[in-house]
Design an enzyme around this catalytic site. Structure first.
Site, PDB file in Angstrom:
ATOM      1  CG  HIS A 127      -3.305  -9.504  -2.625  1.00  0.00           C
ATOM      2  ND1 HIS A 127      -2.205  -9.096  -1.919  1.00  0.00           N
ATOM      3  CD2 HIS A 127      -4.376  -9.172  -1.874  1.00  0.00           C
ATOM      4  CE1 HIS A 127      -2.602  -8.557  -0.775  1.00  0.00           C
ATOM      5  NE2 HIS A 127      -3.911  -8.587  -0.729  1.00  0.00           N
TER       6      HIS A 127
ATOM      7  CG  ASP B 194     -12.187  -7.595  -1.669  1.00  0.00           C
ATOM      8  OD1 ASP B 194     -11.075  -7.061  -1.866  1.00  0.00           O
ATOM      9  OD2 ASP B 194     -12.866  -7.403  -0.657  1.00  0.00           O
TER      10      ASP B 194
END
Ligand code: SDX
Length: 442
Positions: A318, A376
């Site tokens: 991320h 996700d």
């Protein structure tokens, strides 16, 4: 100090001075402190003071705007919506209440919530002509392609809420987007099945309505599972907003030119579709299915580490979180709860995902780069458990993120400092040269 740059030696404390080592020139810029998070260097006068731009591909260290909506602390794994931790909202709130919070900045009173939910509920129908619009797609069109096309066309159906200078029209457009996304999403799915569209029902809540439109048929009554409805509502909360991510920044940039809200949201949907962003949830499921069994995990982890191999471990890493994404932790908890409540004993994909997470988090490559599971990584496993097909995973993300997009879009439109977004560049192409007539080219 305002936002002016200062030349020379005078420099107040809340400022930073850049020294040009070639010329010795000194220029001082203000430092701005928000309510929490990193301070920022106000470089709005940089070019005027130095004839230079900053250079920050991917905006890894660039603040594009001032916002009061969402705060992320990537080091501590903290996510706040209008100051409220995502863990508390996921545990105690519901998606409609989070929508109100993101839009208006405060948790609603009971009366405010009832009025808001009533308004959203009564905007869930879409113009009947959209039937024909969707009919123009091939049956095998990816649902995200349908979402991009249909949402982009909504200004043609709802032209009475496109004047962005009118706060009332902005509110109507915002409510219409939040309310109609589930209907359009479910219809995109039904269209791919060749099944008739199911209309929204005003006696169902937001999550129940989506489930009903996705899975009911005219042939029989459809019983909505409260477990699935609650799980979906929680998933929507976890995906609602996330500071200035790629799709939100796309919505803000599109909106900065004065484009209508429906076109801006369509731009956000297009950006979210990418596998590096919202498309990752679909990519994670495809990756887990390709890995197939725990004894192949090592092969994929090694493949993800090869610098010359474009493959990445989907659902890992991320830009902001260099610790666990708090949403991934909540999603993993939900996975176990939903699978248990649905009586799914051992979901092989969840077992595989947890083993993959364990192996990756012990691997030096991932540890050194602080790559953790993101939102996700687990979401697809729940989506699959509640019956959402893989092709609809990113569509679900777009349905949830619409409230974040419209909240950020409204904040941008109302920001007195906002200008049309127009970044510059580091040009490394040809310098000026004369045209060569065709007859003289080699
Ligand atoms: C979302 O921004 C948001 O807030 C997004 C989001 C939201 O709610 O809006 O949180 C939703 O988009 C989550 C992210 C979903 N995407 C994925 O799961 C795709 C896999 N992840 C990567 O593509 C990547 O981690 C990104 C895109 C998420 C972040 O990329 P960055 O910040 O640009 O990091 P990077 O590419 O500079 O990577 C740093 C290093 C590199 O190695 P080196 O060049 O230093 O050797 O880490 C490596 C990368 O190769 N790396 C990975 C990896 N992610 C980064 N290596 C293997 N597998 C991965 N998943």
């Amino acid at each position: 100090m305002g936002n002016d740059a200062i030349r020379g030696d005078t420099a107040p404390e809340d400022s930073i001075t850049i020294v040009n080592n070639a010329s010795g020139d000194k220029v001082t810029f203000p430092i701005l402190q928000g309510s929490c998070g990193p301070r920022v260097i106000d470089i709005r006068k940089l070019y005027g003071a130095t004839d230079m731009f900053t250079y920050d591909p991917g905006f890894t260290a660039t603040g594009s705007c001032e916002s009061k909506i969402t705060f992320i602390d990537g080091e501590a794994g903290i996510l706040l919506h209008r100051g409220y931790p995502i863990e508390e909202l996921a545990a105690h709130s519901d998606f409609m209440e989070v929508c109100y919070l993101l839009l208006y900045g405060e948790l609603p009173t009971a009366g405010q919530k009832d009025k808001f939910v009533h308004a959203i509920t009564h905007h869930t129908m879409v113009h009947e002509q959209l039937h024909k619009f969707i009919d123009g797609f091939r049956r095998d069109a990816h649902p995200m392609a349908i979402m991009c096309g249909v949402v982009g066309a909504l200004s043609a159906f709802y032209h009475d809420s496109t004047d962005i200078s009118d706060p009332y029209q902005r509110m109507v457009a915002s409510y219409r987007m939040i309310a109609k996304m589930p209907t359009i999403a479910a219809w995109a799915f039904k269209y791919s099945l060749g099944q008739p569209f199911i209309y929204p029902r005003n006696n169902l809540n937001y999550a129940e309505n989506f489930i009903h439109m996705m899975f009911a048929t005219p042939a029989e009554d459809y019983e909505i599972s409260p477990v699935i409805a609650r799980a979906l509502d929680r998933i929507l909360i976890l995906h609602a907003d996330h500071e200035q991510n790629a799709s939100t920044s796309t919505v803000r940039l599109a909106g900065s030119s004065g484009a209508n809200p429906f076109a801006c949201i369509a731009a956000g949907i297009a950006s979210l579709w990418g596998p590096a962003h919202g498309g990752a949830n679909e990519a994670v499921l495809n990756m887990l299915n390709e890995i197939g069994s725990p004894n192949r995990i090592g092969e994929f982890v090694e493949k993800a580490k090869k610098p010359d191999d474009p493959f990445r471990l989907m659902g890992f890493g991320h830009r902001v979180y260099k610790n666990f994404d708090p949403r991934a932790r909540l999603m993993r908890e939900s996975c176990h709860e939903v699978l248990n409540e649905l009586g799914v004993e051992n979901e092989p994909l969840l077992e595989l995902a947890m083993e993959l997470e364990r192996i990756a988090l012990e691997d030096e490559y991932f540890v050194q780069r602080r790559l953790y599971p993101n939102v996700d990584f687990y979401s697809g496993i729940i989506f699959k458990a509640i019956g959402i097909p893989v092709s609809m995973f990113t569509v679900l993300f777009a349905v949830a993120r619409t409230v974040g997009w419209v909240a950020q879009w409204n904040e941008m439109v109302e920001d007195p400092n906002q200008k049309i977004g127009r970044p510059r560049q580091l040009y490394t192409g040809y310098e000026q040269r004369a045209y060569v007539p065709l007859a003289e080219r080699g």
